[in-house]
Design an enzyme around this catalytic site. Structure first.
Site, short mmCIF file in Angstrom:
data_model
loop_
_atom_site.label_atom_id
_atom_site.label_comp_id
_atom_site.label_asym_id
_atom_site.label_seq_id
_atom_site.Cartn_x
_atom_site.Cartn_y
_atom_site.Cartn_z
CB CYS A 78 -0.92 0.01 1.22
SG CYS A 78 -1.93 1.50 1.33
CD GLU A 116 -3.22 -9.94 0.76
OE1 GLU A 116 -3.09 -10.25 1.95
OE2 GLU A 116 -2.26 -9.58 0.03
NE ARG A 167 -1.69 -13.14 6.44
CZ ARG A 167 -0.54 -12.77 6.98
NH1 ARG A 167 -0.32 -12.96 8.27
NH2 ARG A 167 0.39 -12.18 6.24
NE ARG A 169 -2.78 -9.16 5.46
CZ ARG A 169 -2.50 -9.18 6.75
NH1 ARG A 169 -3.46 -8.92 7.63
NH2 ARG A 169 -1.29 -9.45 7.17
#
Length: 469
Positions: A78, A116, A167, A169
């Site tokens: 990102c 993702e 986790r 995402r």
């Protein structure tokens, strides 16, 4: 002619989590790129395809080395976009790694795009970046939901390939549909964190024993003498607490040994054990959260001082044997009877203990979880299992630290498997309008609910290309 159902490209490929899911669905990887040399070597070792390279060199204004494909996947880093001016679309994305993905999409128009990223990409601080991504995909003719698809492998049961790892995402899933785009209807997300699939309740049904090796002695995973001291000391504190409080679970507030050293001075000042309002009035610069923690620790110590003083003296808690970060216990393990029965994390804020049900997300830059029942750290192989990779997956002779980093940076295979299936189910009508889309839909919807058995029966194939074209 290829016998594969579809072709895919794997960008920011890591060690191949996306590759594992898509190849198990019957796809053929025709291009992969990964700038980290160690991760690329593991990818090549297992998939026979060398992804080492730089996407900024292969995908830009002048060069296009990426072959035609049906599905594009990318676990991209990102990077913030500029908020200056009123620019949008391709021009604004320029200079970020996402722009290079977008150039490939613009040129090759894959039928499905699956991106993702960390959950924060869809959070309020990155809403601008999120909107740019959605708008640029729509400009390229893709049907994509503006609502984030957020998912974690612990929401899937074992029969769907789930793993005991929280986790979360964010996934961006898009189908090329230039003529109909959204077909006049709101585009729903393919997954939400509130999903309860098949009635699976993660908090009640997961346990780490499902993936741990039996061995207590795995080279490189052992605890140091200091670590054993800290755990043994706090384990005795927890057991004594249970004995002294008629089995009441330890408090949720951090148990902070350093706060007890100020107890006599503070009580002398107030003439009683103060509450957090007293502390704030005494020291207005004190953050409210800290005042609350201190007040609760003073109250705890006032009732249990005799045995706590014996405990601190026995283990030398206020000596160099205990750094400040090890003089604090964050108990998040509910009614677990012993610290040695929990999963622990040595954090800068203290020792955090959780019930041995499921783990927080593997992270590349922090210490690996300590599995109390095994009296050691989680092994590299166990972290690979948490990410859904089969036991034949070979990391070669690289250092455990490299494997931990790669797993912390990786994508969970079952999460990708589930997200792609849900995406195909959502956009099945759109996909079946083209031959490529039909091939993808038929392969995905005919596959089993879990990738585990398919992956277990796969082996790296020697006939895969030795390097990128």
């Amino acid at each position: 002619m290829s016998s594969h159902a579809f072709r895919f490209v794997d960008l920011f490929a890591g060690v191949g989590g996306f590759h594992a899911a898509l190849s198990a669905y019957g796809g053929e990887c025709v291009y992969a790129v990964e700038i980290d040399k160690a991760a690329a070597a593991v990818y090549k070792r297992n998939w026979g395809l060398d992804p080492y390279g730089d996407i900024t060199e292969d995908a830009n204004d002048d060069v296009m080395n990426v072959p035609p494909h049906d599905v594009l996947v990318a676990g991209f880093p990102c990077q913030p976009f500029s908020k200056s001016g009123a620019q949008k679309g391709m021009d604004e994305a320029r200079g970020t790694l996402y722009w290079h993905i977008l150039k490939i999409i613009e040129e090759r128009k894959p039928k499905i795009v699956l991106l993702e990223n960390v959950r924060n990409l869809a959070g309020p601080r990155h809403m601008h970046e999120w909107q740019v991504i959605i708008e640029t995909l729509r400009e390229q003719g893709y049907r994509v939901s503006e609502t984030p698809a957020i998912f974690s492998p612990h929401l899937l049961s074992p029969k769907r390939g789930g793993r005991p790892q929280v986790r979360e995402r964010v996934f961006i899933t898009a189908t090329h549909n230039p003529s109909g785009l959204g077909d006049g209807l709101p585009v729903p997300p393919v997954a939400l964190p509130s999903d309860r699939i098949d009635g699976w309740e993660p908090k009640e049904e997961w346990h780490l024993e499902d993936l741990l090796d039996d061995s207590h002695n795995i080279p490189g995973c052992e605890l140091s003498a200091s670590e054993r001291l800290w755990i043994t000391a706090w384990n005795e504190w927890v057991e004594t607490w249970y004995e002294q409080t008629d089995r009441r679970r330890p408090p949720g507030v951090p148990i902070w040994a350093d706060s007890w050293t100020d107890f006599d001075h503070v009580v002398s000042h107030f003439g009683l054990v103060p509450d957090y309002k007293d502390l704030l009035e005494w020291d207005p610069s004190l953050p409210q959260w800290k005042a609350g923690h201190l007040a609760k620790n003073y109250a705890l110590y006032a009732v249990n001082r005799d045995w706590i003083d014996d405990w601190t003296a026995k283990y030398g808690v206020y000596t160099d044997a205990f750094p400040a970060s090890r003089r604090k216990l964050e108990w998040q393990a509910q009614d677990t009877p012993r610290l040695w029965d929990t999963v622990m994390h040595f954090r800068p804020s203290g020792i955090r203990a959780k019930a041995p049900t499921y783990l927080p997300a593997l992270v590349a830059i922090t210490q690996t979880s300590i599995v109390g029942p095994r009296e050691r750290r989680l092994s590299p192989r166990e972290t690979a299992r948490l990410q859904g990779l089969p036991d034949w997956y070979d990391f070669g002779d690289q250092r455990p630290a490299a494997t931990y980093k790669q797993m912390g940076n990786g994508v969970n295979v079952a999460a990708v498997w589930h997200i792609l299936r849900e995406h195909v189910k959502r956009d099945e009508d759109v996909l079946k309008r083209t031959a490529a889309g039909r091939r993808i839909a038929e392969a995905v919807l005919a596959a089993p609910l879990s990738p585990d058995e398919t992956l277990a029966n796969m082996k790296p194939r020697e006939d895969r290309p030795a390097s990128r074209s």
